[in-house]
Scaffold this active site. Structure first.
Site, PDB file in Angstrom:
ATOM      1  N   ASP A   1      -2.395  -4.949   0.358  1.00 53.39           N
ATOM      2  CA  ASP A   1      -1.891  -6.223   0.878  1.00 53.39           C
ATOM      3  C   ASP A   1      -2.602  -6.694   2.137  1.00 53.39           C
ATOM      4  O   ASP A   1      -2.933  -7.879   2.269  1.00 53.39           O
ATOM      5  CB  ASP A   1      -0.379  -6.169   1.091  1.00 53.39           C
ATOM      6  CG  ASP A   1       0.091  -4.953   1.887  1.00 53.39           C
ATOM      7  OD1 ASP A   1      -0.754  -4.172   2.371  1.00 53.39           O
ATOM      8  OD2 ASP A   1       1.319  -4.784   2.025  1.00 53.39           O
TER       9      ASP A   1
ATOM     10  N   GLN B   1       0.812  -1.206   0.000  1.00 50.42           N
ATOM     11  CA  GLN B   1       0.000   0.000   0.000  1.00 50.42           C
ATOM     12  C   GLN B   1       0.852   1.266   0.000  1.00 50.42           C
ATOM     13  O   GLN B   1       2.043   1.238   0.280  1.00 50.42           O
ATOM     14  CB  GLN B   1      -0.928   0.010   1.218  1.00 50.42           C
ATOM     15  CG  GLN B   1      -2.018  -1.038   1.148  1.00 50.42           C
ATOM     16  CD  GLN B   1      -3.069  -0.834   2.224  1.00 50.42           C
ATOM     17  OE1 GLN B   1      -3.015  -1.467   3.263  1.00 50.42           O
ATOM     18  NE2 GLN B   1      -4.019   0.051   1.970  1.00 50.42           N
ATOM     19  N   HIS B   2       0.189   2.370  -0.349  1.00 48.17           N
ATOM     20  CA  HIS B   2       0.683   3.745  -0.181  1.00 48.17           C
ATOM     21  C   HIS B   2       1.723   4.188  -1.196  1.00 48.17           C
ATOM     22  O   HIS B   2       2.001   5.382  -1.293  1.00 48.17           O
ATOM     23  CB  HIS B   2       1.272   3.976   1.213  1.00 48.17           C
ATOM     24  CG  HIS B   2       0.465   3.455   2.346  1.00 48.17           C
ATOM     25  ND1 HIS B   2      -0.876   3.735   2.508  1.00 48.17           N
ATOM     26  CD2 HIS B   2       0.805   2.658   3.398  1.00 48.17           C
ATOM     27  CE1 HIS B   2      -1.310   3.144   3.603  1.00 48.17           C
ATOM     28  NE2 HIS B   2      -0.324   2.484   4.160  1.00 48.17           N
TER      29      HIS B   2
END
Length: 458
Positions: free
Chosen positions: A221, A71-72
């Site tokens: 995830d 992520q991110h």
């Protein structure tokens, strides 16, 4: 027999599992490494994905595929779809000051929690975009679209429009799980203009195809792990990896102004409040090295000591900490005496310290309305016999440990099967080999940890 594939494009590597769509039985798998570093050109992810798919026997006979990803990560694209600069990953902390700026500009933590469910920190995409605007204004100006790692991979694999899913969108800092809408004003404030953003697809929507293989929307995830282990309401998934996480499926969005709980969405249409700690499995590796033993011996030593380690407490903030937010904190050992200063007690205190930090996270989830009937323990640290047996002592709840596997890739495969079959809920694959651990809670372990945790720390 219809086959589905699940991909986990994580920080370290790309893993692929191919499973029976009806039963979830594993048919074959493959993997390939990613380069090290906190910024990576996305082309390396595509190279690894291609290699991992080849290692798994290809997808010519696969009916549907889904990609879960870290992520991110900030993937900036120009108006022709080319990558503007190397992607900044979740663990790149150069945007910490940018996060503080953004929090202040919107009116403080409560304003952010109400707007998007999460208070910015260095890891979030919105903070990285502000860093880009401040430090690389030419690259910021060239950015015509912003995607996340799994968005970019799905797009590159299948073409068509950029899409994402609710779970990954909820980690950007400019999409609200509560409203299901982007906050383009926040995105513009961070980057300086309004780029294009991926369309947020439904949980089981087909977003494209590659050859005869349908592409599912994918997931972040942690949301994929929740699907992979079949987490239900009341299950708190605790993952002990490089970092530690605790998250649980929820019917309502979280909005924690303290910033401890991130109000993410899940991959099934609900919500996934999440707490992250920085210090997890590496604490055990470091303690084993300090004691001159391997991890198996560390576990044996820990289990030979009594609960509470005869008063020894290890606050394991070896790389600062995120929960609580103490980036400059250090690890500390408390309670050492001539009697208690033994390898066994230090080993036990290390295991208890990691678990107590995660138990603090579970408490924060409960304070924000989550149920925590039992703990589902996953990640590399969950393979430790000592961690498994000590966990129920610390958490005070039954602990379930699924058979070791690639849980994020498994969750992506389950989403692919859902995309293929349709319906309102993902297919109910049977869990294989889940072990249950029960033990009497010892409240004094967490009480002493709490005292030591707050002693002299800022």
């Amino acid at each position: 027999m219809a086959l589905v594939a699940g991909v986990d494009s994580s920080t370290q590597s790309c893993k692929v599992v191919v499973r029976d769509a009806g039963t979830g039985a594993l048919v074959r798998s493959g993997s390939a490494p990613h380069p090290d570093g906190t910024e990576v050109h996305p082309v390396h992810w595509m190279t690894a994905l291609t290699a991992a798919l080849d290692a798994a026997g290809g997808i010519d006979d696969v009916a549907a595929l889904s990609i879960a990803g870290q992520q991110h990560g900030m993937v900036c694209l120009d108006d022709e779809g080319a990558v503007v600069r190397r992607a900044l990953l979740w663990n790149d902390t150069r945007s910490a000051a940018a996060a503080e700026e953004l929090v202040a500009e919107l009116g403080g933590p409560r304003a952010w929690a109400d707007a998007v469910g999460t208070v910015p920190m260095a890891s979030l995409t919105v903070s990285k975009l502000r860093w880009l605007a401040r430090h690389e204004p030419e690259n910021a100006a060239r950015t015509a679209a912003v995607a996340l790692p799994h968005d970019w991979l799905t797009w590159r694999l299948g073409g068509g429009e950029l899409t994402t899913d609710r779970s990954d969108a909820s980690g950007t800092g400019y999409w609200s799980p509560a409203t299901g809408e982007y906050r383009m004003d926040i995105l513009e404030a961070a980057l300086g203009h309004r780029p294009s953003v991926p369309r947020v697809a439904g949980p089981a929507e087909a977003v494209g195809s590659v050859g005869g293989t349908l592409l599912a929307p994918g997931a972040g995830d942690n949301a994929a792990v929740a699907l992979g282990v079949g987490a239900a309401r009341g299950d708190v998934v605790v993952s002990i990896g490089t970092s530690g996480t605790a998250f649980t499926p929820s019917a309502v969005p979280a909005a924690d102004a303290s910033g401890v709980v991130a109000g993410f969405a899940d991959a099934a249409g609900g919500f996934l409040p999440l707490v992250c700690t920085l210090n997890a499995a590496l604490v055990l590796t470091t303690t084993a090295r300090m004691l001159g033993v391997d991890l198996d011996r560390l576990g044996d030593l820990a289990l030979s000591a009594p609960p509470g380690a005869e008063g020894v407490v290890f606050v394991p903030y070896l790389q600062g900490e995120r929960t609580p937010n103490r980036p400059d904190a250090t690890g500390t050992l408390h309670g050492l005496t001539l009697t208690s200063a033994t390898p066994a007690n230090i080993a036990r205190a290390a295991v208890e310290g990691v678990l107590c930090g995660l138990a603090d996270g579970v408490d924060a989830l409960i304070a924000n309305g989550a149920r925590a009937d039992r703990v589902v323990l996953v990640g590399g640290g969950a393979r430790s016999r000592a961690v498994r047996q000590i966990a129920p002592v610390v958490f005070g709840r039954p602990v379930l440990v699924p058979e070791p596997g690639e849980y994020a890739a498994d969750g992506a495969a389950r989403q692919a099967a859902w995309c293929l079959a349709g319906g309102d809920t993902p297919p109910g694959w049977a869990a294989a080999g889940t072990a249950r651990f029960d033990a009497d809670a010892v409240p004094s372990v967490r009480e002493r940890y709490a005292e030591a945790r707050d002693l002299g720390q800022q």
